[in-house]
Design an enzyme around this catalytic site. Sequence first.
Site, mmCIF file in Angstrom:
data_model
loop_
_atom_site.group_PDB
_atom_site.id
_atom_site.type_symbol
_atom_site.label_atom_id
_atom_site.label_comp_id
_atom_site.label_asym_id
_atom_site.label_seq_id
_atom_site.Cartn_x
_atom_site.Cartn_y
_atom_site.Cartn_z
ATOM 1 N N LYS A 128 -20.074 -99.712 -15.971
ATOM 2 C CA LYS A 128 -19.178 -100.541 -16.787
ATOM 3 C C LYS A 128 -18.948 -99.804 -18.093
ATOM 4 O O LYS A 128 -19.782 -98.976 -18.495
ATOM 5 C CB LYS A 128 -19.823 -101.904 -17.064
ATOM 6 C CG LYS A 128 -18.852 -102.985 -17.471
ATOM 7 C CD LYS A 128 -18.184 -103.643 -16.274
ATOM 8 C CE LYS A 128 -17.060 -104.561 -16.712
ATOM 9 N NZ LYS A 128 -16.515 -105.328 -15.585
ATOM 10 N N ASP A 168 -10.729 -104.677 -16.965
ATOM 11 C CA ASP A 168 -11.540 -105.873 -17.198
ATOM 12 C C ASP A 168 -10.838 -106.588 -18.352
ATOM 13 O O ASP A 168 -9.636 -106.348 -18.585
ATOM 14 C CB ASP A 168 -12.998 -105.495 -17.534
ATOM 15 C CG ASP A 168 -13.943 -106.704 -17.530
ATOM 16 O OD1 ASP A 168 -14.274 -107.201 -16.449
ATOM 17 O OD2 ASP A 168 -14.332 -107.173 -18.615
HETATM 18 P P1 NDP Z 1 -8.047 -110.830 -19.135
HETATM 19 O O1 NDP Z 1 -8.156 -109.998 -20.361
HETATM 20 O O2 NDP Z 1 -6.852 -110.677 -18.273
HETATM 21 O O3 NDP Z 1 -8.185 -112.377 -19.513
HETATM 22 C C1 NDP Z 1 -9.315 -112.853 -20.150
HETATM 23 C C2 NDP Z 1 -9.129 -114.339 -20.416
HETATM 24 O O4 NDP Z 1 -10.345 -114.879 -20.892
HETATM 25 C C3 NDP Z 1 -8.094 -114.609 -21.492
HETATM 26 O O5 NDP Z 1 -7.471 -115.821 -21.240
HETATM 27 C C4 NDP Z 1 -8.963 -114.667 -22.740
HETATM 28 O O6 NDP Z 1 -8.411 -115.402 -23.805
HETATM 29 C C5 NDP Z 1 -10.173 -115.380 -22.212
HETATM 30 N N1 NDP Z 1 -11.320 -115.059 -23.060
HETATM 31 C C6 NDP Z 1 -11.812 -113.833 -23.348
HETATM 32 N N2 NDP Z 1 -12.846 -113.934 -24.192
HETATM 33 C C7 NDP Z 1 -13.010 -115.256 -24.411
HETATM 34 C C8 NDP Z 1 -13.917 -116.002 -25.180
HETATM 35 N N3 NDP Z 1 -14.879 -115.405 -25.906
HETATM 36 N N4 NDP Z 1 -13.801 -117.366 -25.162
HETATM 37 C C9 NDP Z 1 -12.825 -117.973 -24.414
HETATM 38 N N5 NDP Z 1 -11.936 -117.314 -23.674
HETATM 39 C C10 NDP Z 1 -12.030 -115.978 -23.673
HETATM 40 O O7 NDP Z 1 -9.388 -110.549 -18.318
HETATM 41 P P2 NDP Z 1 -9.697 -110.797 -16.772
HETATM 42 O O8 NDP Z 1 -8.957 -111.981 -16.284
HETATM 43 O O9 NDP Z 1 -9.523 -109.513 -16.079
HETATM 44 O O10 NDP Z 1 -11.260 -111.089 -16.812
HETATM 45 C C11 NDP Z 1 -11.794 -112.417 -16.928
HETATM 46 C C12 NDP Z 1 -13.224 -112.422 -16.441
HETATM 47 O O11 NDP Z 1 -13.276 -112.003 -15.079
HETATM 48 C C13 NDP Z 1 -14.198 -111.505 -17.184
HETATM 49 O O12 NDP Z 1 -15.473 -112.095 -17.193
HETATM 50 C C14 NDP Z 1 -14.230 -110.266 -16.305
HETATM 51 O O13 NDP Z 1 -15.409 -109.516 -16.488
HETATM 52 C C15 NDP Z 1 -14.191 -110.916 -14.940
HETATM 53 N N6 NDP Z 1 -13.758 -110.052 -13.839
HETATM 54 C C16 NDP Z 1 -12.533 -109.457 -13.852
HETATM 55 C C17 NDP Z 1 -12.138 -108.686 -12.784
HETATM 56 C C18 NDP Z 1 -10.766 -108.114 -12.677
HETATM 57 O O14 NDP Z 1 -10.435 -107.594 -11.606
HETATM 58 N N7 NDP Z 1 -9.939 -108.191 -13.695
HETATM 59 C C19 NDP Z 1 -13.058 -108.393 -11.664
HETATM 60 C C20 NDP Z 1 -14.296 -109.140 -11.714
HETATM 61 C C21 NDP Z 1 -14.630 -109.906 -12.790
HETATM 62 P P3 NDP Z 1 -7.902 -114.633 -25.136
HETATM 63 O O15 NDP Z 1 -6.575 -114.083 -24.779
HETATM 64 O O16 NDP Z 1 -7.861 -115.687 -26.177
HETATM 65 O O17 NDP Z 1 -8.929 -113.563 -25.436
#
Ligand code: NDP
Length: 449
Positions: A128, A168
């Site tokens: 990571k 991510d």
């Molecule tokens: P994105 O950047 O596309 O979206 C992240 C989302 O989570 C946004 O809506 C963001 O809101 C919100 N968010 C981030 N930090 C916080 C916080 N501290 N409190 C509340 N909301 C928060 O990321 P992904 O959708 O790719 O990833 C989301 C999760 O899924 C993560 O845990 C990631 O590790 C996991 N994941 C992702 C994969 C992938 O293929 N993309 C694969 C496996 C796991 P804001 O815009 O306000 O920051």
Amino acid sequence: MSSKDKIRAFLDEVALRNEHEPEFMQAVKEVAETVIPFIAENPRYEGKNILLRMVEPDRLISFRVAWVADSGEIQVNRGYRIQMNSAIGPYKGGLRFHPTVNASILKFLAFEQVFKNALTTLPMGGGKGGSDFDPKGKSDGEIMRFCQSFMNELFRHIGPNTDVPAGDIGVGAREIGYLFGQYKRIKSQFTGVLTGKGIDWGGSLIRPQATGYGCVYFAHTMLQTKGKSIQGRTVAVSGSGNVAQYATQKATQLGGKVVTLSDSSGYIHDAAGLDEEKLKFVMHLKNVKRGRISEYISAYPHATFHSGKRPWGVNCEIALPCATQNELDGDDAQKLIGNGIICVAEGANMPATPEAVEAFQAHGVLFSPGKASNAGGVAVSGLEMSQNAQRFNWTAEQIDEKLQGIMKNIHDKCAQFGSGDKGYVNYVKGANIAGFVKVANAMLDQGVV
Ligand code: NDP
């Protein structure tokens, strides 16, 4: 020594080396509590310190990322790559750009990734990386210059047979494009060194959808074991990024009614449910306009926005936490249980706190940890690597079919190792042991390295 004492001694030893790393210790504790009793019952793994070797990264790389803002001011961020374990394949895992990124968060993610990647059955080790860079409010030019500077150091540590990063939080198609462009420029090589690439230059169909779709496929399979389905049920989703968007799409396609989405500012509640048109609006808002989820209510005034709150107080039977770690705590779990929740599938990594997980399990709620239910993303990344190596592409239907097969297989592996007395499957235990067995067997074969 009893298993309880072994677990305590193990955690004390790991804590000594990893002081001030609460997220990493949280992830290690969860694995230790399920895997150490398993090791005690399986002499093949006893006395080899396998788990102790697994919690120590192969290497932890940290570097300066200097770049120039539009204002002309020179900015400095910290870049990381954690290469955790390569027993079953090249390191594989995403890059996160978020101001909260630090060694603890990336080590917990890299550690979880080792188990997750093993569960997919594809040959991928775990890693990571990322940076404390905050992409919010930055221009395209700033994002590009940051990505180029980040890659100016990262390139020497990665490669299609060494370490293959992906996206991510904060790293989507745009960032992967800039990172890939810079890698290619430095190395003069067009290889599958990153996944999540654009479809016209080596990317895989269904990769953007894979994590969210896979999470819903996993929830669907858990429900099926109880003779239930998503059809007609109310679903609460958190986040509004990549994972949340496609979890919403698939849950809706399977007949569920998704009533919430969120970001770090709060959540929206749309009691009528999100349909394809509303989801299209969200995708444009988040992916193109890069706006905030609160803007949803200007387009759909019947919905409500709850500033600074999380969506877990709404009435729902299924919850899909898809935002970030520790976003659903013990109190949230009690609210969900009080409202009749039957299934929680983690789309994010470690979104439920240990207290929340305990509460769900104590109440017999179907609960899957992210390392099992969000593995669809890295699984299709693995398929992207295979397609790149062979220079050909599968169709969307073929990949979706493979994804469904992989998620079903992960479910069944978890059930194999996690089934308890009263027919309740502890998917946390199942995922940890199934992942451990695969990696541990490879480590035993490869000697003390
Ligand atoms: P994105 O950047 O596309 O979206 C992240 C989302 O989570 C946004 O809506 C963001 O809101 C919100 N968010 C981030 N930090 C916080 C916080 N501290 N409190 C509340 N909301 C928060 O990321 P992904 O959708 O790719 O990833 C989301 C999760 O899924 C993560 O845990 C990631 O590790 C996991 N994941 C992702 C994969 C992938 O293929 N993309 C694969 C496996 C796991 P804001 O815009 O306000 O920051």
